[in-house]
Design a protein around this motif. Sequence first.
Motif, mmCIF file in Angstrom:
data_model
loop_
_atom_site.group_PDB
_atom_site.id
_atom_site.type_symbol
_atom_site.label_atom_id
_atom_site.label_comp_id
_atom_site.label_asym_id
_atom_site.label_seq_id
_atom_site.Cartn_x
_atom_site.Cartn_y
_atom_site.Cartn_z
ATOM 1 N N THR A 54 0.842 -1.212 0.000
ATOM 2 C CA THR A 54 0.000 0.000 0.000
ATOM 3 C C THR A 54 0.875 1.260 0.000
ATOM 4 O O THR A 54 0.649 2.214 -0.783
ATOM 5 C CB THR A 54 -0.927 -0.010 1.217
ATOM 6 O OG1 THR A 54 -1.767 -1.165 1.161
ATOM 7 C CG2 THR A 54 -1.807 1.236 1.235
ATOM 8 N N GLU A 55 1.875 1.312 0.871
ATOM 9 C CA GLU A 55 2.774 2.460 0.908
ATOM 10 C C GLU A 55 3.561 2.584 -0.390
ATOM 11 O O GLU A 55 3.813 3.693 -0.893
ATOM 12 C CB GLU A 55 3.738 2.318 2.092
ATOM 13 C CG GLU A 55 3.080 2.401 3.454
ATOM 14 C CD GLU A 55 2.516 3.804 3.737
ATOM 15 O OE1 GLU A 55 2.974 4.775 3.094
ATOM 16 O OE2 GLU A 55 1.611 3.902 4.586
ATOM 17 N N SER A 56 3.960 1.419 -0.975
ATOM 18 C CA SER A 56 4.691 1.448 -2.239
ATOM 19 C C SER A 56 3.835 2.009 -3.356
ATOM 20 O O SER A 56 4.307 2.802 -4.192
ATOM 21 C CB SER A 56 5.169 0.025 -2.578
ATOM 22 O OG SER A 56 5.765 -0.003 -3.847
ATOM 23 N N ALA A 57 2.570 1.637 -3.396
ATOM 24 C CA ALA A 57 1.682 2.157 -4.438
ATOM 25 C C ALA A 57 1.482 3.658 -4.292
ATOM 26 O O ALA A 57 1.468 4.394 -5.301
ATOM 27 C CB ALA A 57 0.343 1.420 -4.371
ATOM 28 N N MET A 58 1.323 4.139 -3.062
ATOM 29 C CA MET A 58 1.172 5.582 -2.860
ATOM 30 C C MET A 58 2.450 6.323 -3.236
ATOM 31 O O MET A 58 2.405 7.452 -3.760
ATOM 32 C CB MET A 58 0.817 5.842 -1.395
ATOM 33 C CG MET A 58 -0.567 5.351 -1.007
ATOM 34 S SD MET A 58 -0.963 5.705 0.728
ATOM 35 C CE MET A 58 -2.609 5.034 0.836
ATOM 36 N N LEU A 59 3.593 5.694 -3.000
ATOM 37 C CA LEU A 59 4.869 6.335 -3.333
ATOM 38 C C LEU A 59 5.042 6.457 -4.844
ATOM 39 O O LEU A 59 5.513 7.476 -5.360
ATOM 40 C CB LEU A 59 6.006 5.534 -2.710
ATOM 41 C CG LEU A 59 7.396 6.177 -2.701
ATOM 42 C CD1 LEU A 59 7.382 7.493 -1.930
ATOM 43 C CD2 LEU A 59 8.417 5.232 -2.100
ATOM 44 N N ARG A 60 4.632 5.391 -5.561
ATOM 45 C CA ARG A 60 4.751 5.460 -7.013
ATOM 46 C C ARG A 60 3.715 6.388 -7.626
ATOM 47 O O ARG A 60 3.914 6.916 -8.721
ATOM 48 C CB ARG A 60 4.609 4.043 -7.600
ATOM 49 C CG ARG A 60 5.849 3.180 -7.423
ATOM 50 C CD ARG A 60 5.748 1.937 -8.304
ATOM 51 N NE ARG A 60 4.639 1.086 -7.898
ATOM 52 C CZ ARG A 60 4.734 0.079 -7.037
ATOM 53 N NH1 ARG A 60 5.913 -0.184 -6.468
ATOM 54 N NH2 ARG A 60 3.694 -0.636 -6.738
ATOM 55 N N ALA A 61 2.600 6.586 -6.922
ATOM 56 C CA ALA A 61 1.554 7.457 -7.472
ATOM 57 C C ALA A 61 1.972 8.933 -7.462
ATOM 58 O O ALA A 61 1.447 9.730 -8.253
ATOM 59 C CB ALA A 61 0.256 7.273 -6.677
#
Length: 473
Positions: A54-61
């Motif tokens: 979840t944190e990785s997806a927000m970081l890439r977004a």
Amino acid sequence: MMLSSRLNFRRRLALVQTAVIVSVLSVAAIAGYLSLSDAVNEQLDGALLALAETESAMLRAAPDQQPKVHDAEQGATPPSLARLDRWVQIVDAQGRVVARSANLGAASLPAPPALLARMAAGDTMFQTLDHFAEEPVRIVSLPVQTKPFRYTVQVAGSLDDVRHVVASASRMFLGMALVLLVALTVASASITRWVFRSIDDIVRQAQRIGDANLDHRLPHPGTRDEIGRLVDTLNDMLDRIDQSFQIQRRFTSDASHELRSPLSRLRAEIEITLRRPRDTAEYVDTLRSCMEEVERLTLLVEELLALARYDAGQDRDASAATALDQIAAGAIERARPMAQQRNVSLSLQAGAAPVRAAIGEGAATLIIVNLLENAVKFTPAGGAVSIDVTQDGDCACLRIADSGPGISVDDMPHLFDRFYRGASARSGDVAGVGLGLALTQTIVHGHGGRIEAANLPAGGAAFTVHLPRAAPP
């Protein structure tokens, strides 16, 4: 070895049962413990990895924004159960912390160079740290590639609850194993005691049975289980032993009687002859009479010895092969003088090809000679005796028929009993001791064959012998 020799079968069986129960319960408890431990740890790893993704997806977004951990604002939303007891931090390629969750405070999760190298290779890593905080923690490190930076998201969670659950389950498994061990041991001991009590009863009853009371039998438990089958088997064995003893007693009694009669006659004739001097003719008559009794005794002893040998399994050659038609022809020539004396005709019917039976020549001769002489003895003057030798499938058949009076209904069931002589044999002048047919039957059965006796519709009797055919030479 010494321990097993000191323990009886019951104790050895109890030890084996206990060992098997302990082994099975131990394997089951260890397997349950490992399965539960793996399941709980996999559940924690899954929760940590989901939060890291979840944190990785927000970081890439938002690659252009400063990396940050998306903590829930205080008072804005209800408490997040997903972040309860979870630490989150983001580090760059050099291992510098660029963002961390509020509950981590000023502390940092370890990011050694070896871990950064694995992150650069794109691997996801799980670690367990026992001394990072007051409680052991589980950490997942997930690489995140954004342009132009590369980051690593690390999420940590406490292992205290997991290990508490595993420890509680271990105590539960141990308690259940002990309870099952005690219950199964008690049940096994009760069943073993019941089984051996039944066996002990059978042993005590069997010990009371001896030569004097072989007609007694073991009491049946009334069940069709293994104990019931054991009692049935032992009772059947007692029946066979009792029958053998009865046959042995009758055989001994009959043999003693048959031996005593000619010996008594010999003694009487000798004593009478020795009471006073006699002329030569009287001595010759006495010696001839004694000679007849000696021949009778010799015949009786020879047949008893032959029966003993065949009962003991001797004089049997499994690989022997004999042509019955040739033996029958020789037996006819041997019996022809007696047949001519009694005015009885003899004939042989045999095929062109020899009929070979799996029996030795001596045994086959004894069978045919006994049956043929027996038929000639009971055939009146002017009668006929015929021998037929045929083959029927895997059997070699020999049939000896006469034109005598036949076999009475009373004599038929006892025809092959040892020392049995029918009413016609006892009342007439037919010689014999009643062992010929018994010896013949013993030889036939010993070679895997069978013998049958029947009356002919036109009068007379017929004896049919079936023997296994021998392999072609």
